[in-house]
Scaffold this motif. Structure first.
Motif, short mmCIF file in Angstrom:
data_model
loop_
_atom_site.label_atom_id
_atom_site.label_comp_id
_atom_site.label_asym_id
_atom_site.label_seq_id
_atom_site.Cartn_x
_atom_site.Cartn_y
_atom_site.Cartn_z
N THR A 13 -18.20 -25.24 53.93
CA THR A 13 -18.80 -23.99 54.39
C THR A 13 -19.52 -23.36 53.20
O THR A 13 -19.24 -23.70 52.05
N ILE B 272 -15.42 -25.26 62.14
CA ILE B 272 -13.97 -25.06 62.27
C ILE B 272 -13.59 -24.68 63.69
O ILE B 272 -12.53 -25.07 64.18
N SER C 131 -14.79 -14.64 72.37
CA SER C 131 -15.95 -14.56 71.51
C SER C 131 -15.53 -14.83 70.07
O SER C 131 -14.45 -14.43 69.65
N VAL C 132 -16.38 -15.49 69.33
CA VAL C 132 -16.05 -15.82 67.94
C VAL C 132 -17.32 -16.06 67.12
O VAL C 132 -18.33 -16.47 67.67
N THR D 201 -12.17 -12.71 68.79
CA THR D 201 -11.29 -13.35 67.81
C THR D 201 -11.95 -13.44 66.44
O THR D 201 -12.96 -14.12 66.27
N TRP E 259 -11.79 -14.76 62.67
CA TRP E 259 -11.15 -15.70 61.74
C TRP E 259 -12.24 -16.40 60.94
O TRP E 259 -13.41 -16.01 61.03
N THR F 144 -13.40 -20.25 58.52
CA THR F 144 -13.12 -21.65 58.19
C THR F 144 -11.85 -21.71 57.33
O THR F 144 -11.02 -22.60 57.49
N THR G 118 -11.33 -11.63 52.11
CA THR G 118 -12.00 -12.32 53.23
C THR G 118 -13.52 -12.36 53.09
O THR G 118 -14.17 -13.16 53.74
N ILE H 252 -14.58 -5.43 62.84
CA ILE H 252 -15.15 -6.16 61.71
C ILE H 252 -16.62 -5.79 61.60
O ILE H 252 -17.36 -5.83 62.58
N GLY I 289 -23.90 -17.14 63.97
CA GLY I 289 -22.49 -17.49 63.82
C GLY I 289 -22.23 -18.55 62.76
O GLY I 289 -21.12 -19.03 62.62
C1 WT7 Z 1 -17.08 -15.34 59.23
C2 WT7 Z 1 -16.43 -16.69 59.16
C3 WT7 Z 1 -13.99 -19.22 62.50
C4 WT7 Z 1 -14.97 -18.59 63.29
C5 WT7 Z 1 -16.33 -19.24 63.19
C6 WT7 Z 1 -17.10 -18.85 61.97
C7 WT7 Z 1 -17.50 -13.77 60.91
C8 WT7 Z 1 -16.02 -14.63 62.75
C9 WT7 Z 1 -15.78 -12.84 63.98
C10 WT7 Z 1 -15.49 -11.81 64.92
C11 WT7 Z 1 -16.70 -10.33 63.57
C12 WT7 Z 1 -16.56 -12.52 62.86
C13 WT7 Z 1 -16.87 -13.08 59.73
C14 WT7 Z 1 -16.12 -14.20 59.04
N1 WT7 Z 1 -16.71 -13.64 62.13
N2 WT7 Z 1 -15.47 -14.15 63.87
N3 WT7 Z 1 -14.77 -12.03 66.02
N4 WT7 Z 1 -15.97 -10.57 64.66
N5 WT7 Z 1 -17.03 -11.25 62.66
O1 WT7 Z 1 -16.40 -19.30 60.85
O2 WT7 Z 1 -18.34 -19.94 59.42
O3 WT7 Z 1 -16.06 -19.59 58.44
O4 WT7 Z 1 -17.43 -17.66 59.27
O5 WT7 Z 1 -17.61 -15.15 60.54
O6 WT7 Z 1 -17.88 -12.57 58.92
O7 WT7 Z 1 -15.88 -13.96 57.68
P1 WT7 Z 1 -17.07 -19.19 59.44
#
Ligand code: WT7
Length: 658
Positions: free
Chosen positions: A272, A318, A393-394, A420, A422, A424, A504, A518, A530
Motif C-alpha cells: 500500500t 485488503i 460501505s468502505v 466500516t 479500517w 490495509t 492511523t 472519519i 478508495g
Molecule cells: C484508508 C485506508 C480497508 C479499507 C479499504 C481501504 C480510508 C477506509 C473508511 C471509512 C472513512 C475510510 C481511511 C483509511 N477509509 N474506510 N469507512 N470512512 N474513511 O484501505 O487502502 O488501506 O486505506 O481509507 O482514510 O486510513 P486502505
C-alpha cells in the motif's frame, strides 16, 4: 450453538467491549483466547497478546499452531461439502458462471498445492499473484497458505514497473498470472505485463542497482500461467509453465497435508502507499489475522448460515483479501466473486446480480455508489432486491448524498447500512456500527468494535476532545506486524509520532457518546476512488519529465472519485530560460509516464504550472496551502499562517492560476 462472542444486542456490544478492554490483563486474555477457541488449532495457544506498541513488536497467540486453510476448507467439509463457497460472475454477461462448492474448492486448492510443491519452494518463500478477480486467484492464495508460502497479490491495475518493484522488494520466487482478462471492455494483458516486469534491465545502462535488481529477479524460477481467455501467448522456455498442463498430471482426489504454521508465521504481504515514494509491503501473520477477519466478518454483518455475501472489492486490495476470500470462507458462507466493473455492460449490472443470485449482503465503496448515482435512479429502481439484508460501505468517508442514495435505492429503506472504517494495516474492520444492532448514523463510522480502543490526540499528543488525530491505544490481533524487509520504517511510520499509540494517518471527530466520524487522511496520502496513493510516489514520476523540475501533488475534491490528483509543477530551466511546453500536451505526457510507472489509477486530473512552489526555509514544500487552494478556497486569509514560507507572495500568484 451460538458462538460465545456474538453481538446480538447493544448490551452485548457494551459487555464485550468492557471485557476486551478490561484493566485486568487476565480478563482481556480470557476474552481473546475464547475468540480464538472458535477455530481449529493444531495446538491451542496459551498466550494472547505479547509485546506492545512502545516496542513496535506485537505478537498474538504466539504459541498456537494452525493452518488457516483447515479452518476455511477441511473443517467445513463434514457439513458444508455441497454448499457453495465461491459464486463466480464473469465480466461478460453471457459467459458461464461458476458455483464452486466447499468440496470443489478443497479439491482445487489441494491440486494447486500439489502443483506448487513440485516447484522447489520452501516455507515462507514469497509468491507474487498478478491475476484478475477470478477463482484461480483464490485457489492460488489458499494453496500458498496451505503450504506456508507467503502470497503477495498485486492488483491488476498496476503497471509492469510497479509489479517489478513489488516482486523485487519481496524477493518473490514464483509468479502466478494468466494470459489476459477483460474488465469491462478493457483488455489487460497480464502475461505481457509480467514478461516486461521480469525482463532484466539492460547491462549497458546498468548501474550497480540494476545488477542487484536483476539478480533478485533471476530468483523467479517459474511463472505459472492460467489460460483464462485462451488467447495465444508466447512462453519463455524453462521458466513458463501452463497451469492446465501441470494440473493434468495431478489426480482429482489429491490431498496435500496442510503445513503446520505457528500463529505468528507470515500469511501474506500486501503493498500500500505511504508518505514516502516507496510502497510499503504490510506483512500479516496467520493466527491473529484469522481470528480478526473471521470474527469481524460475522459480527459486523450479522451473518447467518445461509448468507450470500458480495463484497465488490478486488482481492488485489485488503478489502478483497478479508471479505471476499478469508472472512467468508472462515465463516463457511457463500462469497460472490465478480470479475467486472459496476457499469458493464450497463449501469444495472450490480442490481441484476443482486437480484439473480439473491445476495443477502452487499459491501461496496462510496466511489462506486457515487458513480452509479450519477447515472440516475432509473437503474436500481426496477429491481426489488428483496433478498438484501445488510449493505456496507468502505474505503473512504461516505458523503451524505451517497449514503442516502444507497439507503433509498439499494437498501430500500429496509436494510441497515454499516459504514466500516479500517485500513490495509488493520487487517479487518475496526470502527463501525453493527448491522441492525448499534445506532446507524449517516456519514459516521460510529463505534469502535469490542477490543478496539480508539483515541483522538492533538498535536502535542494530549487527548483531544472533539477533533484530532485518530490513534489506537491497544493492539488487536489483525494488525500488520511489520513492513516487509523494513521494520524500522514500520516503527517510525506507525509508532513514532505518538509513543505508545498506533498512528492511523486519519483525522476524526468524536462526540460525547464515543461515536466517530472519519474526516480523511492527514498525511501525504491521497484517497482516489478508495485507493491510497502517496504524493511522493506520484511526484517522483512527474519529476522525471524533461520539462519539469519539481512538483507537488495534492488531492482535490472530485464528485465520483472522492479525491483526484492535481499537480502543481515548475518548468525546467535551461540557462535561465524555462523550457515550455503547452500544458495540455504536458499533461498527456505526464499521464503516460504515470500509467507506465504506477498504473492508470495514478493519472492526474489537472496539471498547473507555477513559477515556484511554496516552501519553508528548510525547503519543505507546503502542500497544505496548495490543498486548500485546490479545494476551492478563495479567501487567502483562511489558508493559515503563510509567514513560515520563504516565498509567501507565491500563494497569491498560484491562486490566480487555478
Ligand atoms: C484508508 C485506508 C480497508 C479499507 C479499504 C481501504 C480510508 C477506509 C473508511 C471509512 C472513512 C475510510 C481511511 C483509511 N477509509 N474506510 N469507512 N470512512 N474513511 O484501505 O487502502 O488501506 O486505506 O481509507 O482514510 O486510513 P486502505
Amino acid at each position: 450453538m451460538m458462538p460465545s462472542h456474538s453481538i446480538r444486542s447493544q448490551q452485548d456490544h457494551e459487555k464485550l467491549s468492557r471485557q476486551a478492554s478490561h484493566k485486568d490483563p487476565l480478563v482481556r486474555k480470557e476474552y481473546w483466547l475464547s475468540l480464538a477457541k472458535e477455530y481449529q488449532w493444531r495446538k491451542f495457544p496459551t498466550q494472547s497478546l505479547e509485546g506492545s506498541f512502545e516496542g513496535g513488536d506485537v505478537r498474538w497467540f504466539s504459541d498456537g499452531h494452525l493452518n488457516i486453510t483447515e479452518n476455511m476448507l477441511d473443517r467445513h467439509l463434514p457439513l458444508l461439502a455441497d454448499h457453495v463457497a465461491l459464486h463466480f460472475i464473469p465480466n461478460q454477461e453471457g459467459a458461464e458462471r461458476r458455483n464452486i462448492t466447499y468440496q470443489e474448492l478443497f479439491q482445487s486448492v489441494n491440486r494447486w498445492s500439489k502443483m506448487f510443491q513440485s516447484l522447489d519452494l520452501k516455507a515462507n518463500d514469497v509468491v507474487c499473484l498478478y491475476m484478475p478477480h477470478i477463482p484461480e486467484l483464490a485457489f492460488a492464495m489458499l494453496a500458498c497458505a496451505r503450504l506456508g508460502l507467503v502470497h503477495s497479490v498485486v492488483f491488476g491495475g498496476f503497471s509492469a514497473q510497479a509489479l517489478r518493484s513489488r516482486i523485487i522488494d519481496a524477493e518473490c520466487k514464483l509468479v502466478v498470472t494468466c494470459d489476459g482478462s477483460y474488465r469491462g471492455d478493457k483488455y489487460v494483458d497480464y502475461k505481457n505485463i509480467v514478461d516486461v516486469a521480469l525482463t532484466s534491465l539492460s547491462e549497458s545502462e546498468s548501474e550497480s542497482e540494476n545488477e542487484i535488481e536483476n539478480k533478485i529477479l533471476s530468483k523467479v524460477k517459474h511463472v505459472l500461467i492460467h489460460d483464462h481467455t485462451k488467447k495465444p501467448i508466447s512462453l519463455v522456455k524453462g521458466r513458463d509453465l501452463l497451469i492446465s498442463e501441470e494440473l493434468k498430471k495431478i489426480p482429482m482426489d489429491t490431498v496435500v497435508k496442510a503445513v503446520d504454521r505457528k500463529a505468528e508465521d507470515p500469511l501474506f504481504i500486501l503493498y500500500t502507499s505511504g508518505s514516502t515514494g516507496k510502497p510499503k509491503g504490510l506483512l500479516h501473520t496467520t493466527g491473529g489475522y484469522m481470528v480478526w477477519a473471521g470474527w469481524t466478518m460475522r459480527e459486523v454483518f450479522q451473518l447467518r448460515n445461509d448468507s450470500l455475501f458480495w463484497c465488490t472489492a478486488d482481492a488485489g486490495w485488503i478489502t478483497g483479501h478479508s471479505y471476499v476470500i478469508y472472512g467468508p470462507l472462515l465463516n463457511g458462507i457463500t462469497s460472490v466473486m465478480y470479475e467486472g466493473i459496476p457499469t458493464y455492460p450497463s449501469a444495472d449490472r450490480f442490481w441484476k446480480i443482486i437480484e439473480e443470485l439473491k445476495v443477502t449482503h452487499f459491501y461496496t465503496a462510496p466511489t462506486a455508489i457515487r458513480g452509479l448515482e450519477s447515472l440516475g435512479d432509473e437503474f436500481p429502481k426496477h429491481y426489488a432486491m428483496d433478498s438484501l439484508q445488510v449493505c456496507g460501505s468502505v474505503g473512504e468517508p461516505i458523503n451524505l448524498e451517497a449514503w442516502e442514495w444507497l439507503k433509498k435505492w439499494v437498501a430500500k429503506e429496509r436494510c441497515p447500512i454499516v459504514d466500516t472504517w479500517w485500513q490495509t494495516e488493520t487487517g479487518g474492520i475496526m470502527i463501525t456500527n453493527v448491522a441492525g444492532i448499534t445506532p446507524e448514523i449517516p456519514t459516521k463510522a460510529t463505534l469502535p468494535l469490542p477490543g478496539v480502543q480508539a483515541i483522538l490526540l492533538d498535536e502535542k499528543g494530549n487527548q483531544a476532545t472533539r477533533e484530532g488525530t485518530l490513534c489506537l491505544s491497544h493492539p488487536w490481533p489483525g494488525m500488520a506486524r511489520t513492513i516487509y524487509g523494513d521494520h524500522t520504517r514500520y516503527r517510525e511510520n506507525y509508532f513514532k509520532a505518538y509513543p505508545g499509540f498506533y498512528f492511523t494517518g486519519d483525522a476524526a471527530e468524536c462526540n460525547e457518546r464515543g461515536e466517530y466520524r472519519i474526516l480523511g487522511r492527514m498525511d501525504d496520502v491521497i484517497n482516489v476512488s478508495g485507493h491510497r496513493i502517496g504524493t511522493a510516489e506520484v511526484e517522483n514520476v512527474i519529476n522525471e519529465s524533461h520539462f519539469i523540475v519539481e512538483s507537488a501533488v495534492v488531492g482535490a475534491p472530485h464528485d465520483i472519485k472522492g479525491e483526484c490528483l492535481w499537480a502543481f509543477a515548475v518548468y525546467q530551466q535551461h540557462e535561465g530560460v524555462s523550457i515550455m511546453k503547452p500544458i495540455q500536451e504536458l499533461l498527456i505526457e505526464v499521464n503516460q509516464l504515470l500509467t507506465k510507472q504506477i498504473g492508470a489509477i495514478a493519472k492526474l486530473d489537472r496539471l498547473i504550472m507555477v513559477p515556484q512552489l511554496p516552501k519553508t526555509r528548510s525547503g519543505k514544500i507546503m502542500r497544505r496551502f496548495l490543498r486548500k487552494l485546490s479545494q476551492g478556497e478563495k479567501d487567502l486569509k483562511k489558508l493559515g499562517d503563510v509567514s513560515t514560507l520563504t516565498n509567501p507572495e507565491i500563494i497569491e500568484e498560484i491562486s490566480k492560476l487555478i
